[in-house]
Design an enzyme around this catalytic site. Sequence first.
Site, short mmCIF file in Angstrom:
data_model
loop_
_atom_site.label_atom_id
_atom_site.label_comp_id
_atom_site.label_asym_id
_atom_site.label_seq_id
_atom_site.Cartn_x
_atom_site.Cartn_y
_atom_site.Cartn_z
N SER A 181 0.79 -1.23 0.00
CA SER A 181 0.00 0.00 0.00
C SER A 181 0.82 1.28 0.00
O SER A 181 0.34 2.32 -0.44
CB SER A 181 -0.94 0.01 1.21
N HIS A 209 -5.37 -4.02 -1.64
CA HIS A 209 -5.22 -3.06 -2.74
C HIS A 209 -5.17 -3.75 -4.10
O HIS A 209 -4.90 -3.09 -5.11
CB HIS A 209 -3.97 -2.21 -2.54
N LYS A 240 -12.35 -0.77 -0.41
CA LYS A 240 -11.55 0.03 -1.33
C LYS A 240 -12.19 -0.01 -2.73
O LYS A 240 -13.17 0.66 -2.96
CB LYS A 240 -10.10 -0.44 -1.31
#
Length: 392
Positions: A181, A209, A240
């Site tokens: 990240s 991610h 996310k």
Amino acid sequence: MAKWERTLGEELQQLKREGRYRPLTVWASGSSTRMELDGRSVLQMSSNNYLGLTDHPELIQAAIEATRQYGVGSGSVRTITGTLAIHEQLELELARFKGTEAALVFQSGFTTNQGVLASILGPDDVVISDELNHASIIDGIRLTKAHRKIYAHKDMGQLETALKESAAYGKRIVVTDGVFSMDGDIAPLPAIVELAERYDAFVYVDDAHASGVLGKNGKGTTDHFGLHGRVHIQVGTLSKAVGVVGGYVACDQILKDYLIHKARPFLFSTSQTPAVAASCLAAIRVLEQSGELIGKLWDNAAYFRSQVQALGFDTGASETPIVPVIVGNPAETMRFSDLLLQEGVFAQGIVYPTVAMDKGRVRFIVTARHTREELDYAVQALGKCRAALSQD
């Protein structure tokens, strides 16, 4: 003032002296490429809303319908009355999407790592972790009594040495982020899997991610590298690119059943609201038709990174939509972030202890919704702020 309050106050003052103190930023609008802050429109370059799904009409409609059907809350933990039909449906769809036998949903990606690692690792086991793994992995490991080995970032030689030295332990689990990240680089998962198979270890990947970003339709790092059936535990987030909130583990049925009985964040937390579960379910269906959207995300990322590098900025090891601009000194990093905001660009400064003391960076995150004009504006702002910073 009590002594403990004075101690906390002194620590806060130290953060301020070092330029690392930051109050919460309160936004007046929802997550998008442009957001309202203090009465003005600001270009948002720090959101994890990679595909812009937070305001997708299908997700909003799913949330409304689920609220009308089930109410605003689930009323209990999953093991009592908190498993509604919508929760079971979400887990079935997640497992199908990820290509695994089963999936189990937690309240966040952070609690997923805590719950899974603390449940499966005992005092006779060893966990082998990349040094740059996410804080939730680090905290999850700390909750166990397992032995720990750390290998230098993506260093397969050190990983193999750790595996060789761990032959006497029970379970051996290699844990890695799929996408890191802070730097935006991708784990060398094929090499990790080959080493784990050679030394009879399990592979655990946190795709926070990578979910919705890597692989066909955003299925993650395992799919990106074609390693289905060879990665034992896949953790992901629903907070996310998926656009909602929550975390999940995609695994085999026996591990799911075990976690239902052992994972403390699962056992002692009220389940997702019906609206959240329904929105996540709708997001999976959007992802299954998201080829063009993900293509736009990667085109935008490549374009922005190349333009930033052309100005001479150091973007580190970035190879994903996470594009750090390495500054170095913590105070200078936060000053750079402040100058960007003055230019109407919000890009978060990230400093020690999140990253090394000399590796402060302004982290940009590119999304599929950013226009070329917006990306060009951010690049121009970077150039202006560098010039202003040099004059300070």
